[in-house]
Scaffold this active site. Structure first.
Site, PDB file in Angstrom:
ATOM      1  N   SER A 113       0.839  -1.189   0.000  1.00 58.05           N
ATOM      2  CA  SER A 113       0.000   0.000   0.000  1.00 58.05           C
ATOM      3  C   SER A 113       0.881   1.249   0.000  1.00 58.05           C
ATOM      4  CB  SER A 113      -0.960  -0.035   1.197  1.00 58.05           C
ATOM      5  OG  SER A 113      -1.957   0.958   1.090  1.00 58.05           O
ATOM      6  N   GLU A 206      -1.719  -2.703  -8.246  1.00 61.01           N
ATOM      7  CA  GLU A 206      -2.907  -2.940  -7.426  1.00 61.01           C
ATOM      8  C   GLU A 206      -3.365  -1.613  -6.867  1.00 61.01           C
ATOM      9  OE1 GLU A 206      -3.421  -2.732  -3.868  1.00 61.01           O
ATOM     10  OE2 GLU A 206      -1.478  -1.778  -3.572  1.00 61.01           O
ATOM     11  N   HIS A 276      -5.031  -5.182  -1.802  1.00 63.60           N
ATOM     12  CA  HIS A 276      -5.792  -4.962  -0.568  1.00 63.60           C
ATOM     13  C   HIS A 276      -6.892  -6.016  -0.427  1.00 63.60           C
ATOM     14  CE1 HIS A 276      -3.709  -1.127  -0.931  1.00 63.60           C
ATOM     15  NE2 HIS A 276      -4.075  -0.841   0.309  1.00 63.60           N
TER      16      HIS A 276
END
Length: 307
Positions: A113, A206, A276
């Protein structure tokens, strides 16, 4: 031009590892399951001063998080550093970190992230890292596969991954270093010291909670920079909890990806389990691998480095 990649020694039972906050704040209670799992792996866990610290949204003021991470980098007894969670804040401290001790005595840095910025920065310095689950998410029944793949990388060699075919895949084979992570963070670090050379690399992407138009906007930016044309291959991970505008954008993520990348001729695989989601398979950023996208399925296999 990339620096030569330095291989990091595998962890051993009894090694000391640390958990710090690079970004959003986290409480000690929130990471208890992650701590228990690391201890079950035979590791000794040290917590940084940023765990439980607060400065509004952040896990302590920038100076606290910076000093915390720097001390863990410089401590030769610590063999790996886990970011407790993501959120936002890593880029606020990156330029003040002295990585010289890490280049002399490499150790694992793990996260995903917002931590994408750190992993990319390390790759630009010629250091491997792990895009993988973090203590906030570890030790839960639905994350066991994510935990297991992280364990395999840290203690042994990463196992090859096999996936079913996807109807929108573009077939082919490519070998190159794995780079990537959160799409918005890749855009955020463009033209900074954390940016990377995309030439000949296998890029994985992502994101979470984004708008379709913003995914398109970022890919347009990367394309205009010439980065997408230089890839060896592309792995499209999980784009979860996507949003649309009042006037629908009219394209989903695979269609957006193919519009910007489909004409370059390199292999592209969709629906890779990274991002995620509970099944967030760990990837070694900076490690060479071979991606094969075939009618029968997809495989990703790393080039061995430990003998």
């Amino acid at each position: 031009m990339d620096l030569p990649t330095v291989t990091i020694p595998a962890l051993q039972k009894g090694d000391t590892v640390s958990i710090v906050c690079l970004a959003r704040k986290v409480s000690l209670e929130d990471i208890q399951e992650g701590i228990r799992l690391l201890e079950a792996w035979g590791l000794r866990v040290i917590l940084g001063q940023s765990i439980g610290a607060e400065d509004g949204y952040f896990g302590g003021a920038d100076a606290v998080r910076l000093t915390d991470f720097q001390q863990m980098l410089d401590n030769p007894e610590i063999k790996a550093i886990f970011s407790a969670r993501g959120g936002y804040g890593t880029t606020r401290i990156l330029d003040q970190i002295d990585f010289s001790s890490l280049q002399k005595n490499p150790k694992w840095v793990i996260g995903f992230s917002d931590v994408t910025a750190m992993l990319c920065h390390l790759h630009a310095l010629g250091l491997e890292s792990v895009h993988g689950t973090m203590p906030l998410l570890m030790g839960k029944p639905d994350t066991q596969e994510a935990d297991d793949t992280l364990y395999q990388i840290l203690f042994h060699e990463p196992l090859p991954y096999s996936l079913p075919a996807h109807p929108q895949n573009i077939l082919g084979s490519a070998t190159g270093q794995i780079i990537g992570g959160n799409l918005i963070l890749l855009d955020t670090i463009s033209a900074t010291a954390s940016d990377m050379d995309y030439t000949g690399k296998i890029l994985f992407l992502e994101d979470v909670g984004e708008y379709y138009y913003n995914v398109d906007r970022v890919l347009v930016h990367l394309r205009r920079q010439g980065k997408l044309a230089k890839l060896a291959g592309l792995i499209v991970g999980q784009f979860s909890d996507m949003n649309d505008t009042a006037v629908p954008f009219g394209k989903d993520v695979p269609k957006i990806i193919l519009e910007h990348c489909g004409g370059y001729g390199y292999p592209i695989c969709f629906d890779f389990p990274v991002g995620h989601v509970a099944r967030n398979l760990a990837l070694v950023v900076g490690r060479e691998a071979t991606l094969r996208v075939e009618n029968t399925g997809v495989s990703l296999e790393y080039t061995p480095t430990r003998f």
